[in-house]
Structure formats: C-alpha cells, structure tokens
Design a protein around this motif. Sequence first.
Motif, PDB file in Angstrom:
ATOM      1  N   GLY A   1       0.795  -1.220   0.000  1.00 60.14           N
ATOM      2  CA  GLY A   1       0.000   0.000   0.000  1.00 60.14           C
ATOM      3  C   GLY A   1       0.825   1.267   0.000  1.00 60.14           C
ATOM      4  O   GLY A   1       0.302   2.351  -0.302  1.00 60.14           O
ATOM      5  N   GLU A   2       2.107   1.140   0.303  1.00 57.57           N
ATOM      6  CA  GLU A   2       2.993   2.302   0.224  1.00 57.57           C
ATOM      7  C   GLU A   2       2.932   2.932  -1.166  1.00 57.57           C
ATOM      8  O   GLU A   2       3.049   4.157  -1.315  1.00 57.57           O
ATOM      9  CB  GLU A   2       4.429   1.896   0.563  1.00 57.57           C
ATOM     10  N   PHE A   3       2.763   2.109  -2.188  1.00 62.29           N
ATOM     11  CA  PHE A   3       2.718   2.615  -3.560  1.00 62.29           C
ATOM     12  C   PHE A   3       1.643   3.682  -3.727  1.00 62.29           C
ATOM     13  O   PHE A   3       1.877   4.741  -4.324  1.00 62.29           O
ATOM     14  CB  PHE A   3       2.486   1.460  -4.536  1.00 62.29           C
ATOM     15  N   PHE A   4       0.443   3.429  -3.205  1.00 66.61           N
ATOM     16  CA  PHE A   4      -0.643   4.395  -3.366  1.00 66.61           C
ATOM     17  C   PHE A   4      -0.387   5.671  -2.569  1.00 66.61           C
ATOM     18  O   PHE A   4      -0.784   6.765  -2.988  1.00 66.61           O
ATOM     19  CB  PHE A   4      -1.971   3.770  -2.950  1.00 66.61           C
ATOM     20  N   VAL A   5       0.271   5.549  -1.433  1.00 63.69           N
ATOM     21  CA  VAL A   5       0.603   6.752  -0.654  1.00 63.69           C
ATOM     22  C   VAL A   5       1.642   7.583  -1.393  1.00 63.69           C
ATOM     23  O   VAL A   5       1.525   8.812  -1.476  1.00 63.69           O
ATOM     24  CB  VAL A   5       1.079   6.372   0.758  1.00 63.69           C
ATOM     25  N   PHE A   6       2.679   6.930  -1.943  1.00 59.86           N
ATOM     26  CA  PHE A   6       3.656   7.659  -2.773  1.00 59.86           C
ATOM     27  C   PHE A   6       2.942   8.374  -3.919  1.00 59.86           C
ATOM     28  O   PHE A   6       3.241   9.535  -4.226  1.00 59.86           O
ATOM     29  CB  PHE A   6       4.683   6.708  -3.385  1.00 59.86           C
ATOM     30  N   LYS A   7       2.013   7.670  -4.542  1.00 60.95           N
ATOM     31  CA  LYS A   7       1.326   8.207  -5.720  1.00 60.95           C
ATOM     32  C   LYS A   7       0.495   9.435  -5.362  1.00 60.95           C
ATOM     33  O   LYS A   7       0.572  10.469  -6.045  1.00 60.95           O
ATOM     34  CB  LYS A   7       0.420   7.106  -6.305  1.00 60.95           C
ATOM     35  N   ALA A   8      -0.297   9.347  -4.311  1.00 54.09           N
ATOM     36  CA  ALA A   8      -1.162  10.467  -3.943  1.00 54.09           C
ATOM     37  C   ALA A   8      -0.356  11.657  -3.452  1.00 54.09           C
ATOM     38  O   ALA A   8      -0.620  12.811  -3.825  1.00 54.09           O
ATOM     39  CB  ALA A   8      -2.161  10.022  -2.878  1.00 54.09           C
ATOM     40  N   ALA A   9       0.628  11.408  -2.604  1.00 54.15           N
ATOM     41  CA  ALA A   9       1.440  12.504  -2.069  1.00 54.15           C
ATOM     42  C   ALA A   9       2.255  13.172  -3.172  1.00 54.15           C
ATOM     43  O   ALA A   9       2.379  14.409  -3.213  1.00 54.15           O
ATOM     44  CB  ALA A   9       2.363  11.985  -0.973  1.00 54.15           C
ATOM     45  N   GLY A  10       2.827  12.364  -4.057  1.00 53.37           N
ATOM     46  CA  GLY A  10       3.598  12.940  -5.161  1.00 53.37           C
ATOM     47  C   GLY A  10       2.745  13.820  -6.048  1.00 53.37           C
ATOM     48  O   GLY A  10       3.182  14.893  -6.493  1.00 53.37           O
ATOM     49  N   ALA A  11       1.512  13.389  -6.301  1.00 53.57           N
ATOM     50  CA  ALA A  11       0.602  14.202  -7.109  1.00 53.57           C
ATOM     51  C   ALA A  11       0.258  15.504  -6.403  1.00 53.57           C
ATOM     52  O   ALA A  11       0.235  16.579  -7.025  1.00 53.57           O
ATOM     53  CB  ALA A  11      -0.667  13.408  -7.402  1.00 53.57           C
ATOM     54  N   ALA A  12      -0.013  15.438  -5.111  1.00 51.54           N
ATOM     55  CA  ALA A  12      -0.354  16.648  -4.353  1.00 51.54           C
ATOM     56  C   ALA A  12       0.797  17.650  -4.376  1.00 51.54           C
ATOM     57  O   ALA A  12       0.583  18.857  -4.554  1.00 51.54           O
ATOM     58  CB  ALA A  12      -0.710  16.273  -2.914  1.00 51.54           C
ATOM     59  N   ALA A  13       2.013  17.152  -4.194  1.00 53.29           N
ATOM     60  CA  ALA A  13       3.176  18.044  -4.244  1.00 53.29           C
ATOM     61  C   ALA A  13       3.331  18.648  -5.640  1.00 53.29           C
ATOM     62  O   ALA A  13       3.623  19.837  -5.788  1.00 53.29           O
ATOM     63  CB  ALA A  13       4.438  17.277  -3.845  1.00 53.29           C
ATOM     64  N   ASP A  14       3.113  17.819  -6.667  1.00 49.82           N
ATOM     65  CA  ASP A  14       3.234  18.283  -8.051  1.00 49.82           C
ATOM     66  C   ASP A  14       2.207  19.360  -8.370  1.00 49.82           C
ATOM     67  O   ASP A  14       2.458  20.256  -9.184  1.00 49.82           O
ATOM     68  CB  ASP A  14       3.063  17.090  -8.981  1.00 49.82           C
ATOM     69  N   LYS A  15       1.050  19.277  -7.716  1.00 46.60           N
ATOM     70  CA  LYS A  15      -0.014  20.255  -7.949  1.00 46.60           C
ATOM     71  C   LYS A  15       0.193  21.538  -7.137  1.00 46.60           C
ATOM     72  O   LYS A  15      -0.605  22.464  -7.232  1.00 46.60           O
ATOM     73  CB  LYS A  15      -1.367  19.638  -7.589  1.00 46.60           C
TER      74      LYS A  15
END
Length: 333
Positions: free
Chosen positions: A154-168
Amino acid sequence: MKKLVNNPSNVVEEMLDGYVKAHSNYVRRLEENDRVVVTSRKTADNKVGIVIGGGSGHEPAFLGYVGDGMADGVAIGNIFASPPPAPILEATKAVDKGAGVLYIFGNYAGDNMNFGMAAELAEMEGIKVEKVIISDDVASAPKEEKEKRRGIAGEFFVFKAAGAAADKGYPLEDVARVARKTNEQTRSMGVGLSPCSLPQTGKPSFEIGEDEMELGLGHHGEPGIKRVPLDTADNVADVLLSYIFEDIKLDQGDEVAVLVNGLGSTPLMEQYIVFRRVEEVLKERGIRIYRSYVGDYITSLEMGGLSITLTKLDDELKELIDHPVNCPRFTQK
C-alpha cells in the motif's frame, strides 16, 4: 539459491551504479552520499519535496518511484534494512525547494528511528519536515492496534497520492494530510509461497513446505497469521479479500484502486488470475474498480507470493491517483 552477483558485500552499491547509469535521464546519485538517488529533472521552486526510502531488495521500490509526479529523492539502506539518518538528511537537503519536505516510509523500528533522527537534523538546518508512516498490512496487528501495523504494498498508493499533491503545488501540511488520508483508506493482505535468500548467505530466509502457504507473510519474511495448505488462486483471493473486508468498510457504490503486487518470483500469469477473481468479488459487492495495477511494485528479492491492496477513493483521491507520473519503473499518462 543462485544469484547473479559479484562480491555479495557490494550488491547495493553495484545495483545503484547500474540503476543510475541506466536511467541517467531521470535520476542522479549524490556526491555527498552515494546511498542517495534524486531526480535529475528540474523541479519547481516552492514545491514540497518528497523523500521516500527503505531497505534494498524491494525493487522497483523505492528507487523506481523517483521521478515526475512521485518522489524527488530516495535514501537507500542495506538489504531489508533502514537507511541511516545521514543519507536521509542529504536527500532532504538536495530536494528542498523552500516549501519543506515530506518523509514517507513504512512502519518499521529502524525506519521510524532513522527518519525521525533525520527530521530533527533537518529542522536544525532550517528545513521544515513532516513524516507519514505507512501501516496498511492488516495481518501485522489487530484493528484496535493499527499503529503497530507494517507498511507493505500500500505504500505505492501513498507515494502516488502525495507525489501528485506536491506536483499540484499543495503546501506541506496538505501533502502530509493527503498521504495520511491515503494510508487510512488503504488495506493490504498478502500470502507467501516460497522464501527468498540474501546474497550474503545464499540460504532461504525461511522454510515452508511444498504444499503450504503462509497467510500474512511480511515483506522481510516476518511470520504471518498462519500456515495453511496451498489452495487455488480463486480461494486465495477470496481469503485475502475477506481479511480486508473485515477491516475497512466498503459499501455498494464505493470506488477503489486495486493493486495485485507480486513479491518477486510469482509470474504475471498468476497475478492476473488472482486479479480476475478480485474483480469478480468486487463486482458482486457492487464496488467499482476505478484504477487497477498488476505487477511487481514492492518486492522481496525472489520471494514467491503476492498481496492484494485496496484503497477506498473519494473525489480528491481519484484526482490524485489519476495524476500523470513519469518514473523509471512506473509511468502513467
């Protein structure tokens, strides 16, 4: 157990050398600490930096998720061992663009201690740091002791969501909020079929019978809930999902992201057979799969087995899961 290595003591350094040479258009190694890999792309000023990390042997995690739309830097430990504070601190300094840095890591004693120490050192140097600890493994502790649970696929989904938020352009507090929210909405359950071996020993990490499997086996070979006779793919999927359904409320009409994650030596053929059953069960329950991922995302060397991860989505998380990513080992348009 056979390995294609040179000196077993140098496997991490040689892997990192090969990885950076293969993907130099994405990443570079820090001169200040050769156990740190950071993006070689230009990132926006005042963007929150994302630092992830953990032990080697879980490839493509954690190296493979440094790139556009996910992490900015990674600190690398020895095989199945946390990185020390020094590389975490150097990664922090390298990715800080003035908006602070978020650490995301699994709930293991070494990671908790070393990322905590690095955060204190970074704060002393004027870098604001937030930490998010992943705890998606339902097998590792009961629901009333969720804070003791390990972080696995599940770490993958946390990396994905957090990375997107930072990118935005979200501020640090909101990137951390999104990461914690994703962790809260994520559950994983795995099964182990066969052991791996460390290059330094060449011996199996645990013993299991040819006709056995272990429910809830950890990514480092930690004992699971119980050993049971080897079963069909459909029955295994049903059992893994039953543990997840008991732990998180999913109602008809809910939407989820699904990850069927191989542990290293389980063929994609078998992973897709399991996903086929996951889709059937969710459809029967009226739960819609919004996005699906099948493959080796967070492995344990050549361990046999897989895990199923469900993340319950709302509108905010759907937007973040949809965000494009361009990393050496994971891309999404």
